[in-house]
Design a protein around this motif. Structure first.
Motif, PDB file in Angstrom:
ATOM      1  N   GLY A  12       0.806  -1.256   0.007  1.00  0.00           N
ATOM      2  CA  GLY A  12       0.021   0.057  -0.024  1.00  0.00           C
ATOM      3  C   GLY A  12       0.839   1.270   0.238  1.00  0.00           C
ATOM      4  O   GLY A  12       1.940   1.339   0.466  1.00  0.00           O
ATOM      5  N   SER A  43      -4.498   2.145  -1.437  1.00  0.00           N
ATOM      6  CA  SER A  43      -4.633   0.690  -1.262  1.00  0.00           C
ATOM      7  C   SER A  43      -4.378  -0.130  -2.426  1.00  0.00           C
ATOM      8  O   SER A  43      -4.483   0.418  -3.557  1.00  0.00           O
ATOM      9  CB  SER A  43      -5.775   0.288  -0.549  1.00  0.00           C
ATOM     10  OG  SER A  43      -6.142   0.961   0.798  1.00  0.00           O
ATOM     11  N   ASP A  84      -6.189   4.140  -5.396  1.00  0.00           N
ATOM     12  CA  ASP A  84      -6.002   2.907  -5.031  1.00  0.00           C
ATOM     13  C   ASP A  84      -5.387   2.093  -6.575  1.00  0.00           C
ATOM     14  O   ASP A  84      -5.666   2.507  -7.598  1.00  0.00           O
ATOM     15  CB  ASP A  84      -7.347   2.199  -4.951  1.00  0.00           C
ATOM     16  CG  ASP A  84      -7.982   2.576  -3.349  1.00  0.00           C
ATOM     17  OD1 ASP A  84      -6.854   3.061  -2.534  1.00  0.00           O
ATOM     18  OD2 ASP A  84      -8.894   2.740  -3.154  1.00  0.00           O
ATOM     19  N   ASN A 115      -9.146  -6.313  -0.449  1.00  0.00           N
ATOM     20  CA  ASN A 115      -8.014  -4.943  -0.228  1.00  0.00           C
ATOM     21  C   ASN A 115      -6.939  -5.956   0.512  1.00  0.00           C
ATOM     22  O   ASN A 115      -7.032  -6.330   1.435  1.00  0.00           O
ATOM     23  CB  ASN A 115      -8.654  -4.179   0.851  1.00  0.00           C
ATOM     24  CG  ASN A 115      -7.696  -2.896   0.939  1.00  0.00           C
ATOM     25  OD1 ASN A 115      -6.243  -3.178   0.753  1.00  0.00           O
ATOM     26  ND2 ASN A 115      -8.122  -1.897   1.410  1.00  0.00           N
ATOM     27  N   ARG A 118      -3.320  -2.539   2.522  1.00  0.00           N
ATOM     28  CA  ARG A 118      -3.984  -0.961   2.907  1.00  0.00           C
ATOM     29  C   ARG A 118      -3.003  -0.037   2.833  1.00  0.00           C
ATOM     30  O   ARG A 118      -1.929  -0.186   3.294  1.00  0.00           O
ATOM     31  CB  ARG A 118      -4.959  -1.019   4.088  1.00  0.00           C
ATOM     32  CG  ARG A 118      -5.942  -2.023   4.353  1.00  0.00           C
ATOM     33  CD  ARG A 118      -6.768  -1.841   5.472  1.00  0.00           C
ATOM     34  NE  ARG A 118      -7.773  -2.926   5.694  1.00  0.00           N
ATOM     35  CZ  ARG A 118      -9.256  -2.435   5.073  1.00  0.00           C
ATOM     36  NH1 ARG A 118      -9.351  -1.466   4.490  1.00  0.00           N
ATOM     37  NH2 ARG A 118     -10.090  -3.580   4.880  1.00  0.00           N
TER      38      ARG A 118
END
Length: 335
Positions: A12, A43, A84, A115, A118
Motif C-alpha cells: 500500500g 490501497s 488505489d 483489499n 491497505r
C-alpha cells in the motif's frame, strides 16, 4: 499463454507527511499554526474482472504498489489521497497470503474484490497539535507506511461441466465439436496442457460452459505429473463428463482406466468424487466401441453413452444429459 498461478508482491502507498506551517498575513500578528494533515496512501485491491480466463496479463509484473499520499500544506491544506491500485484477475481466482498460507478471498464472481494491502495513514500537521497552552506547536507526524505482503494468486477455472479422462481420450476433439473452442489436438498423450473453455448452446438463450480438462494419470492426487495442477480446476465444475477410450493404444482395459480416474478423484477429494457424473465412451466410430459401452453399463450398473466427435453420434444425447444434470444441481443448490 495460459497461466493459473502467480506470485506477486503488493504494498500500500505510504501516508503523506503532515505540514508544519504558521499563518502569515498582513495585519494579523501571531496568526497561529495552519499546517494541514497528509493524505492517506492508496490501497492495493485484487478484483475479479469478466472476460478473461488466465492470469497471463499480470504474470510479468511482480511488484504492485499503491500511490503515496500527498503531503499536507499550509493554510490548513490537506494532502491528496493516494489512488488505489487494482490488480485485475479472472473470476475463480483464490487470493492467498504466501507466507502465512491463509486464504484472503475466493473471487468467484465478476466484481468481487479484496483489499490486500491497505495504504498508510497520513500524518497530522502542526495545526492538530494546537492547544490552549501550546498555541504555536512545531511538531508534526510523518505518514505511516502502507501494508505489504507476498501473495499467491491461484486460478481455478469455473465451468458448468468438465470433461475428464485419461490422456488421449478425445476430450479436446469433443470440445471443439460441441463449441467454437479451438484447443490443440494431436494424436499423442498430454496434447492439452491447460484447461480450455467452450460455450455449448442449447437453443434460444440456454447455454452452458464446458471445460476440456487436461488428462489425469495414476498418482495424480499425490502430485504425479501435473496432478494437483489439473485436479484444482476440476473442483470448480458442477458436472463431470467422464470420457472412456474404447480401444487404448497401450491395450489397457477401458474399465480399469475408468476406475483409475475415479480413484484419483476420491483420493484427492471425496466432495469432488461425489459430483454428478456422466460416463461416455468416446470414438464411437471405431469397431468394438459398442461392446465396450455395453460392458461398462453392466459393470457400473448405470447408463453409458456412446459418442463420436468424428461422425456426431450421440453428441445431442450427451448435451441433453449434461443440461439435465445441471438443472438438478441448480435446483438442489440453496439460494
Amino acid at each position: 499463454m495460459f497461466v493459473d498461478r502467480v506470485e506477486v508482491f503488493v504494498k500500500g502507498g505510504d501516508g503523506g507527511a503532515g505540514c508544519r506551517s504558521f499563518r502569515r498575513e498582513k495585519y494579523v500578528p501571531k496568526g497561529g499554526p495552519d499546517g494541514g494533515d497528509g493524505g492517506d496512501g492508496g490501497s492495493v485491491l485484487v478484483r475479479a474482472v469478466a472476460g478473461t480466463d488466465s492470469l497471463a496479463e499480470i504474470v510479468n509484473r511482480k511488484f504492485w504498489r499503491g500511490e503515496r499520499g500527498g503531503a499536507g500544506g499550509g493554510a490548513n491544506c490537506h494532502g491528496r489521497r493516494g489512488i488505489d491500485l487494482v490488480i485485475p484477475v479472472p473470476p475463480g481466482t483464490i487470493v492467498l497470503d504466501r507466507d502465512r498460507g491463509n486464504v484472503l478471498r475466493d473471487l468467484t464472481a465478476p466484481g468481487d474484490e479484496v483489499n490486500v494491502a491497505r495504504g498508510g495513514r497520513g500524518g497530522r500537521g502542526n495545526k492538530a497539535f494546537a492547544t490552549a497552552t501550546n498555541r504555536a506547536p512545531r511538531e508534526t507526524q510523518p505518514g505511516t507506511p502502507g501494508e505489504e505482503r507476498w501473495l499467491t494468486l491461484e486460478l481455478k477455472v469455473i465451468a458448468d461441466a468438465g470433461v475428464i479422462g485419461l490422456p488421449n481420450a478425445g476430450k479436446s476433439t469433443l470440445l471443439s465439436r460441441l463449441s467454437r473452442a479451438t484447443p490443440e489436438i494431436g494424436a499423442y498423450p498430454f496434447t492439452t496442457k491447460h484447461p480450455n473453455l467452450g460455450l455449448v448452446t442449447l437453443g434460444g438463450e440456454r447455454a452452458f460452459i464446458l471445460a476440456d480438462l487436461p488428462g489425469l494419470i495414476e498418482g495424480a492426487h499425490s502430485g504425479v505429473g501435473l496432478g494437483h495442477e489439473f485436479l484444482r480446476h476440476v473442483e470448480r465444475t458442477r458436472v463431470l463428463v467422464h470420457l472412456v477410450e474404447p480401444l487404448p493404444p497401450d491395450g489397457a482395459d477401458p474399465l480399469h482406466n475408468y476406475r483409475t480416474i475415479r480413484r484419483e478423484l476420491e483420493l484427492h477429494s471425496p466432495a469432488l468424487a461425489a459430483k454428478p457424473e456422466i460416463v461416455a465412451v468416446s470414438k464411437g466410430e471405431l469397431t468394438g466401441s459398442d461392446e465396450v459401452r455395453e460392458r461398462l453399463e453392466r459393470e457400473l450398473n448405470r447408463p453409458v453413452l456412446a459418442v463420436s466427435a468424428v461422425t456426431g453420434r450421440g453428441l445431442s444425447q450427451l448435451v441433453g444429459a449434461v443440461a439435465e444434470e445441471l438443472t438438478h444441481v441448480r435446483e438442489e443448490t440453496p439460494a
